[in-house]
Design an enzyme around this catalytic site. Sequence first.
Site, PDB file in Angstrom:
ATOM      1  N   ARG A  16       0.770  -1.412  -0.062  1.00  0.00           N
ATOM      2  CA  ARG A  16       0.037  -0.047   0.034  1.00  0.00           C
ATOM      3  C   ARG A  16       0.709   1.143   0.041  1.00  0.00           C
ATOM      4  NH1 ARG A  16      -3.849  -1.094   4.694  1.00  0.00           N
ATOM      5  NH2 ARG A  16      -5.103   0.581   4.250  1.00  0.00           N
ATOM      6  N   LYS A  27       1.640 -20.334   6.629  1.00  0.00           N
ATOM      7  CA  LYS A  27       0.689 -20.186   7.947  1.00  0.00           C
ATOM      8  C   LYS A  27       0.742 -19.195   8.869  1.00  0.00           C
ATOM      9  CE  LYS A  27       3.285 -20.525  11.601  1.00  0.00           C
ATOM     10  NZ  LYS A  27       3.418 -20.283  13.036  1.00  0.00           N
ATOM     11  N   HIS A  69       7.487 -23.332   6.727  1.00  0.00           N
ATOM     12  CA  HIS A  69       8.732 -23.464   6.681  1.00  0.00           C
ATOM     13  C   HIS A  69       9.528 -24.552   7.638  1.00  0.00           C
ATOM     14  CE1 HIS A  69       9.190 -21.356  10.790  1.00  0.00           C
ATOM     15  NE2 HIS A  69      10.540 -21.846  10.556  1.00  0.00           N
ATOM     16  N   LYS A 103      13.298 -26.889   5.927  1.00  0.00           N
ATOM     17  CA  LYS A 103      14.351 -27.167   6.842  1.00  0.00           C
ATOM     18  C   LYS A 103      15.373 -28.409   6.311  1.00  0.00           C
ATOM     19  CE  LYS A 103      13.131 -24.592  10.944  1.00  0.00           C
ATOM     20  NZ  LYS A 103      13.807 -24.067  11.746  1.00  0.00           N
ATOM     21  N   GLU A 106      12.128 -23.055  23.057  1.00  0.00           N
ATOM     22  CA  GLU A 106      12.828 -21.612  22.791  1.00  0.00           C
ATOM     23  C   GLU A 106      13.128 -20.948  24.031  1.00  0.00           C
ATOM     24  OE1 GLU A 106      11.439 -19.377  18.947  1.00  0.00           O
ATOM     25  OE2 GLU A 106       9.366 -20.597  19.869  1.00  0.00           O
ATOM     26  N   ASP A 162       0.407 -21.764  17.066  1.00  0.00           N
ATOM     27  CA  ASP A 162       1.469 -21.237  16.490  1.00  0.00           C
ATOM     28  C   ASP A 162       2.551 -22.406  16.147  1.00  0.00           C
ATOM     29  OD1 ASP A 162       3.437 -19.161  15.868  1.00  0.00           O
ATOM     30  OD2 ASP A 162       4.601 -19.842  17.612  1.00  0.00           O
ATOM     31  N   HIS A 190       3.917 -27.071  12.510  1.00  0.00           N
ATOM     32  CA  HIS A 190       5.268 -27.330  12.333  1.00  0.00           C
ATOM     33  C   HIS A 190       5.402 -28.800  13.107  1.00  0.00           C
ATOM     34  CE1 HIS A 190       5.960 -23.526  11.049  1.00  0.00           C
ATOM     35  NE2 HIS A 190       6.026 -22.876  12.041  1.00  0.00           N
TER      36      HIS A 190
HETATM   37  C1  BG6 Z   1       7.211 -19.716  13.674  1.00  0.00           C
HETATM   38  C2  BG6 Z   1       6.631 -19.431  14.889  1.00  0.00           C
HETATM   39  O1  BG6 Z   1       6.233 -20.322  12.719  1.00  0.00           O
HETATM   40  O2  BG6 Z   1       8.191 -20.591  13.861  1.00  0.00           O
HETATM   41  C3  BG6 Z   1       7.661 -18.867  15.849  1.00  0.00           C
HETATM   42  O3  BG6 Z   1       5.545 -18.344  14.554  1.00  0.00           O
HETATM   43  C4  BG6 Z   1       8.700 -19.564  16.175  1.00  0.00           C
HETATM   44  O4  BG6 Z   1       7.042 -18.564  17.156  1.00  0.00           O
HETATM   45  C5  BG6 Z   1       9.490 -20.014  14.872  1.00  0.00           C
HETATM   46  O5  BG6 Z   1       9.754 -18.963  16.999  1.00  0.00           O
HETATM   47  C6  BG6 Z   1      10.294 -21.023  14.878  1.00  0.00           C
HETATM   48  O6  BG6 Z   1      11.053 -21.187  13.668  1.00  0.00           O
HETATM   49  P1  BG6 Z   1      12.690 -21.250  13.418  1.00  0.00           P
HETATM   50  O7  BG6 Z   1      12.945 -21.521  12.065  1.00  0.00           O
HETATM   51  O8  BG6 Z   1      13.253 -20.127  14.112  1.00  0.00           O
HETATM   52  O9  BG6 Z   1      13.213 -22.496  14.214  1.00  0.00           O
END
Ligand code: BG6
Length: 483
Positions: free
Chosen positions: A50, A146, A176, A180, A214, A233, A238
């Site tokens: 935008r 996502k 994603h 990996k 994490e 999340d 994942h």
């Molecule tokens: C994301 C989540 O999809 O994946 C995050 O929204 C998370 O909360 C992240 O920290 C982790 O991905 P990566 O690639 O940093 O291991």
Amino acid sequence: MARTLACGTGTTLVILGAWGDLTQRLLMPALFRLHELGLTIGLRIVGYARRDENVDAFRAHIHDALKEFAPDFTAEKWQAFASSLGYVCGELTAADVGKLQPLAAPKMVFYLALPPAQFGPAAQALGEAGFTQPPAGGWRRLMVEKPFGTDLASAEALRAQMHAHWREEQILRLDHFLGKEATQNLMVFRFANRFLEPVWNAQHVAQVQITYAETLGVEQRATYYDHAGALRDMLQNHLMQLFSLAAMEPLSHWDAEVLRDHKVEVLRSVKAITARTLDRHAVRGQYVAGAMGGKRYAAYRDEPGIAADSRTETFAALRLEIDNWRWQGVPFYLRSGKRLASNCSEIAVQFRATPGAVHAENNWLVFRMKPDRAMMLLANAKLPGLELQARQVQLTAPYVSGDEVEFSAYEQLLMDALEGDRTHFLRFDEVECAWRLLAPVLNGWKSGTPDFYAAGSEGPETQNRMLNAGHAWRPIALAGGTR
Ligand code: BG6
């Protein structure tokens, strides 16, 4: 197989949401590296947003982003890359999006780097502007990341909105984790090793633990995260993907549809969680203040942007059981949380105890993604000495060595999208099955509160209630710097 040029001239990638965080932190650095490696020569990248700016301002913005986020940035490489960047500004309406027509190419990928609420409107605007129909010899693809909805109903609504204009084969749903290296290694390691298949079943496997821990807290993502929580999340997508890859049947051949059929079959075979069994199958937690590495961390509820009475879970654990011949009776424990004792991500498979006279620890095979990428086999060998005693030894194979070239998840998945390889993207039924499975948990968690755990800890004590007798969570905290 060595990667070659993914595309040549005549291919355009349009990033909608070109001024956002995803674009500058992840997409552009990935595109920059692919370009530098000569894999996307001729690819035109058009930013769409935008913000009423011209292409020079956009290039300057991306230049600064790459300086910060692209590890190999040099002024020379930038010069080569910059000329591939274009910019168009507009709203997510068919009329505005139509301004992209002069830049249209036979082959086009549209990447929705947008807030989730805009996925549907963007897909619709592109459709109404005629971008779903390629000219002869061309193609059109839509990439979207996502979250795919926030529950089953919203996911289905989003699908309907997208399918009104796009065919399922055109939609590349990105998780994603599937890009990996360590995730893809799980598939290769499983199916390229003869010794594994005979023991990859309930007769030999006692339990599987999939952990993504994490040390980070909610950071700058309060608005999103406080509505999402750890289950939506991390687990719905994942971890569910890692779970289905670990549990699926071997493939007859590498084919995107066969692979996704197999993953869906796993999800369909999971025993339904019900309101009655919820406590045995799901645990949620939220961090309170605590210390880690000599530093104090605030409680989740005291983080900026988080409501003082927030009930959002920052930790979620699930116990899944698969009702099929291979996995009958083997619990799969999945958990993920923020502000835990270390950055630890792994898929750990514990084998059953050996019978007989020599007392030994159970074997573990661990696919570790964090803190380092490695495969580890915990085996038993003789303890030196006069007795016939076993002790556990760790055989470790680092995933990457020397000057081997690795690709980031976004590099990998952008290449796949340009090549039209859907193997590592989600089909809608995978998303649907995962939401269906979690519906009773989401429902049950509408009331009550998460169990509190201290920042820097292993997570809430209550996570232990889902374990079988004799099972224990693998520690998250590093022992002497290693695990
Ligand atoms: C994301 C989540 O999809 O994946 C995050 O929204 C998370 O909360 C992240 O920290 C982790 O991905 P990566 O690639 O940093 O291991």
